[in-house]
Structures are given as structure tokens and as C-alpha cells.
Design a protein around this motif. Structure first.
Motif, short mmCIF file in Angstrom:
data_model
loop_
_atom_site.label_atom_id
_atom_site.label_comp_id
_atom_site.label_asym_id
_atom_site.label_seq_id
_atom_site.Cartn_x
_atom_site.Cartn_y
_atom_site.Cartn_z
N ILE A 300 -2.60 43.11 17.98
CA ILE A 300 -1.75 41.99 18.39
C ILE A 300 -1.89 40.84 17.40
O ILE A 300 -0.89 40.23 16.97
CB ILE A 300 -2.13 41.53 19.82
N ASP A 301 -3.12 40.54 17.02
CA ASP A 301 -3.36 39.46 16.05
C ASP A 301 -2.66 39.76 14.73
O ASP A 301 -2.06 38.87 14.11
CB ASP A 301 -4.86 39.28 15.82
N TYR A 302 -2.76 41.02 14.29
CA TYR A 302 -2.12 41.40 13.03
C TYR A 302 -0.60 41.27 13.13
O TYR A 302 0.07 40.78 12.21
CB TYR A 302 -2.50 42.83 12.66
N ALA A 303 -0.05 41.70 14.26
CA ALA A 303 1.41 41.63 14.44
C ALA A 303 1.90 40.19 14.37
O ALA A 303 2.97 39.92 13.80
CB ALA A 303 1.79 42.27 15.78
N TRP A 304 1.13 39.28 14.93
CA TRP A 304 1.55 37.87 14.88
C TRP A 304 1.56 37.35 13.44
O TRP A 304 2.36 36.47 13.10
CB TRP A 304 0.64 37.01 15.74
N THR A 305 0.68 37.86 12.59
CA THR A 305 0.70 37.42 11.18
C THR A 305 1.99 37.86 10.49
O THR A 305 2.48 37.17 9.59
CB THR A 305 -0.50 37.97 10.40
N LEU A 306 2.54 39.01 10.92
CA LEU A 306 3.80 39.48 10.32
C LEU A 306 4.96 38.57 10.68
O LEU A 306 5.96 38.50 9.94
CB LEU A 306 4.09 40.91 10.80
N MET A 307 4.84 37.86 11.79
CA MET A 307 5.90 36.96 12.22
C MET A 307 6.05 35.76 11.27
O MET A 307 7.03 35.02 11.36
CB MET A 307 5.62 36.46 13.64
N GLU A 308 5.08 35.59 10.37
CA GLU A 308 5.14 34.48 9.42
C GLU A 308 5.86 34.86 8.13
O GLU A 308 6.05 34.01 7.25
CB GLU A 308 3.71 34.01 9.08
N LEU A 309 6.27 36.12 8.00
CA LEU A 309 6.95 36.56 6.78
C LEU A 309 8.34 35.93 6.68
O LEU A 309 8.93 35.54 7.70
CB LEU A 309 7.06 38.09 6.77
N PRO A 310 8.88 35.81 5.47
CA PRO A 310 10.19 35.19 5.30
C PRO A 310 11.31 36.02 5.94
O PRO A 310 11.35 37.25 5.80
CB PRO A 310 10.35 35.11 3.78
N ALA A 311 12.20 35.34 6.65
CA ALA A 311 13.32 36.01 7.32
C ALA A 311 14.59 35.81 6.50
O ALA A 311 14.80 34.77 5.88
CB ALA A 311 13.51 35.45 8.73
N GLY A 312 15.45 36.84 6.47
CA GLY A 312 16.70 36.73 5.74
C GLY A 312 17.22 38.09 5.33
O GLY A 312 16.66 39.13 5.71
N ILE A 313 18.27 38.08 4.51
CA ILE A 313 18.89 39.35 4.10
C ILE A 313 18.74 39.60 2.61
O ILE A 313 19.26 40.58 2.08
CB ILE A 313 20.39 39.35 4.48
N ARG A 314 18.00 38.71 1.93
CA ARG A 314 17.80 38.90 0.50
C ARG A 314 16.62 39.83 0.24
O ARG A 314 15.85 40.17 1.14
CB ARG A 314 17.55 37.55 -0.18
N SER A 315 16.47 40.21 -1.04
CA SER A 315 15.40 41.12 -1.42
C SER A 315 14.04 40.51 -1.08
O SER A 315 13.78 39.34 -1.36
CB SER A 315 15.47 41.39 -2.93
N GLY A 316 13.18 41.31 -0.45
CA GLY A 316 11.85 40.84 -0.07
C GLY A 316 11.81 40.16 1.28
O GLY A 316 10.73 39.81 1.77
N GLN A 317 12.98 39.97 1.91
CA GLN A 317 13.04 39.33 3.22
C GLN A 317 13.28 40.37 4.31
O GLN A 317 13.67 41.51 4.04
CB GLN A 317 14.15 38.27 3.24
#
Length: 366
Positions: A300-317
Motif C-alpha cells: 500500500i505504501d509503495y502504491a501511494w508513491t506511484l501516485m506522485e508520478l507525472p500525469a499526462g499523455i506525453r512520453s514518460g507520463q
């Protein structure tokens, strides 16, 4: 092991006045002498403690105690490497000073390291304000409360201490000290003199015996709650008892005050380390349910860290919709964590969350 309590030595008379001013005190409790924890431990004669090199280590330790009386402890600060370096060499100093087999070369090397680490600590954490305040407070206690404004009322030890305070204050004035470092340098001169004065300090041996009795009683109480008893703890118990025996013998024989205080510090360290060691035997091993629950919490803790990743439709998002899906999966896993009761429930929730994490990661734009 708990951090050390702030400590500043003044005479018994001065301390009594300070306590009465503060309006606090202790109700003494009856302490019965405990039996030796390790009856097989042969008592070591403390005569080797009179070695000049060991006394040098004890004086450095005395300086450290006085400095901690000003600064307290910086153990809460993970960036305080000067503190941790000092504590590491402090432990080494105790071990070599109280080992009759330590060579002169080793004693000299550790003393040099101890003094260097202490100086580095003082340079960082002492300043003009705290050293001048420390000596001003000591001046007030000695002159107004003990001497009653007549230094002839001071005993020889306190009079010598009072003179050291005056000399240090005069040093600051005569050298036109203004910076923090200039004041700290003057305080270092004071420390070197005051620990030599402590060599002639008298004390009550019974107070040290009370400390030994209290620690032995604490160890025996913990042993009574340790399933395996002394099994596996023989070495730690023997080292504890060696320090206890050295403190008893040296205090009762009137050994150097700095040395007796150093032995007491070492006994305190060994006491808390031994308590922690024994308590580990009384802590039950985690059950399968607890293990699976912890693993679920980690995911659960790890999953919450993924929520901090950049959101969007560009490369790497990652698309915004993927974040919504992962958030719902996390909330579902958290519900199981809070309400579940079996290992199977926690394991299933973890595996389901792992699947959601894999889907989330796969949706990242290349």
C-alpha cells in the motif's frame, strides 16, 4: 539505550542549594542489595585503573559529561555526525580503559581520538551564549547561594572551582573575545583545568553502590521474564557484572572521581544494552497473519508513491485515468488492512493490489 541526561558537577553543598531553589527533590526508596547476576564472574582488581593513560581517558570523559550538560543530546538530529562520532569513540574509550589488557599505544590512540571528536563536537554545538550562561550560573550558585557573598565560606574544592570561573571570565575580557569560537576556546581551557580539579573531588561511595544495586535488580527482574533465562546472554551478563564489580571496588576504595564516574557511565551503557538484549527474547515472533498484514501495508505504501508520478499523455507520463484506477485499488486494499483478520485475506488483497500496480505501470506512455 537512552540518551544521556544533562550533567554538570558542582559540590554537594552547591547542588543542595540548587535543588532547594528549584523546589524539586526525590523521595528515596529502600533498595536491597541484589545477588550477583553472574556468580561465575571473577572480580578484577581495579588497581590497573590508576594508570596515567587511563586517567587521561577518564578526564576527557569528564569533559564530555560537562559539555553534554550544556548541549543536551543531539541524537534526534540525523545530520549530527559530530555527535555520533563522539558516541562511537566514547564506547571505545570505555572498553579500552576498563580492559586491564589494553596496551599503552592503544590507550594513547583512543585518548587522542576521543579528544579530537569532543573538540569537533564543541566547535559545532557550543557558542558564546551557552558557555557564558553556564559559567554565570555556576558563579551565581557558588557566590550567592553557597558562599553567601563571602568566598571564605567556600570549602577548598569550591573555592578552586570558583577561581576557575573567574579566570575564564577574565580570559574572555583580556583577550577581547567577541566571536563564538573565541568563547568556546576559552571554555576549553576551563574544562581542562576543571577535570584536573575533579581528580581531588570527594564523594559518597554508597551512592555508587546504590546505582549498582538498582541495575542488578533491573537485570534480575528482566531475566525473570525471559523464557530462556541467561542462555545466550552469558557474555553480556559477564561484561555487565565486570563493570558493576569495578564500580563497587573503585568507589569503596576512594579511587579518582573522574575514573569512578567513567566506570559508572560504562555500567549504565551496559545495563541498557543488556536490557534491550533480554527484551528481544521476550518479544514473540510475528505470526503468519502479522507477516501478511505487514506485507500488505508495504505494498500500500509503495502504491501511494506511484501516485506522485507525472500525469499526462506525453512520453514518460501516465494517463490521468490510470491514477483513478490505482487509487480505487489502494482504497480497497486499505479496507482489507483495517477490517481483515486472516492471513488469507491479507495475502489475497496484496496480490490483487500487485496486479493493479502492474497495470498502472504498463500504462505509462513510452
Amino acid at each position: 539505550m537512552p540518551t544521556k541526561k544533562p550533567f554538570v558537577r558542582v559540590s554537594a553543598a552547591a547542588l543542595a542549594v540548587a535543588v532547594s531553589l528549584g523546589g524539586f527533590g526525590f523521595q528515596p526508596s529502600a533498595m536491597q542489595a541484589a545477588e550477583n547476576v553472574s556468580t561465575s564472574q571473577t572480580a578484577i582488581s581495579p588497581s590497573f585503573l590508576n594508570d596515567p593513560l587511563r586517567l587521561d581517558l577518564a578526564r576527557i570523559n569528564g569533559k564530555k559529561d560537562r559539555v553534554f550538560g550544556i548541549t543536551g543530546s543531539y541524537s534526534y538530529n540525523p545530520d549530527s555526525y559530530e555527535y555520533y562520532d563522539l558516541i562511537a569513540v566514547e564506547k571505545q574509550a570505555y572498553e579500552v580503559a576498563l580492559d586491564p589488557n589494553s596496551s599503552a599505544a592503544l590507550l594513547a590512540q583512543v585518548a587522542q581520538n576521543y579528544d579530537q571528536r569532543l573538540n569537533a563536537y564543541m566547535d559545532r554545538y557550543l557558542d558564546k551564549q551557552n558557555v557564558t550562561k553556564s559559567l554565570a550560573t555556576l558563579y551565581y550558585i557558588l557566590y550567592y547561594n553557597v558562599a553567601k557573598e563571602n568566598i571564605d565560606n567556600l570549602d577548598p574544592q569550591d573555592r578552586a572551582l570558583f577561581q576557575l570561573v573567574l579566570d575564564t571570565q577574565a580570559y574572555w575580557d583580556n583577550t577581547n573575545a567577541t566571536t563564538n569560537q573565541e568563547h568556546v576556546d576559552g571554555y576549553k581551557i576551563y574544562l581542562n583545568a576543571v577535570v584536573k580539579l575533579d581528580d581531588t573531588e570527594t564523594y559518597k561511595a554508597q551512592s555508587y553502590q546504590d546505582t549498582v544495586n538498582r541495575y542488578r535488580t533491573g537485570i534480575q527482574s528482566q531475566l525473570a521474564n525471559t523464557p530462556g533465562g541467561t542462555d545466550g546472554h552469558e557474555t553480556s551478563l559477564a561484561l555487565f557484572e565486570r563493570s558493576a564489580s569495578l564500580l563497587e571496588q573503585s568507589a569503596s576504595a576512594g579511587y579518582n572521581y573522574n575514573m569512578v564516574e567513567m566506570i559508572k557511565d560504562d555500567l549504565e551503557r551496559r545495563y541498557y544494552e543488556l536490557l534491550d538484549e533480554l527484551k528481544k527474547d521476550t518479544t514473540p515472533a510475528p505470526t503468519p497473519v502479522q507477516n501478511d498484514k505487514v506485507q500488505l501495508q508495504n505494498r500500500i505504501d509503495y502504491a501511494w508513491t506511484l501516485m506522485e508520478l507525472p500525469a499526462g499523455i506525453r512520453s514518460g507520463q501516465t494517463p490521468q485515468s490510470a491514477f483513478g484506477d490505482l487509487r480505487r485499488a489502494i482504497r480497497k486494499a486499505e479496507s482489507v488492512y483495517e477490517k481483515g483478520s486472516t492471513a488469507a485475506e491479507f495475502k489475497a488483497a496484496r496480490e490483487e493490489l500487485d496486479g493493479s500496480i502492474q497495470v498502472f505501470v504498463s500504462r505509462k506512455k513510452p
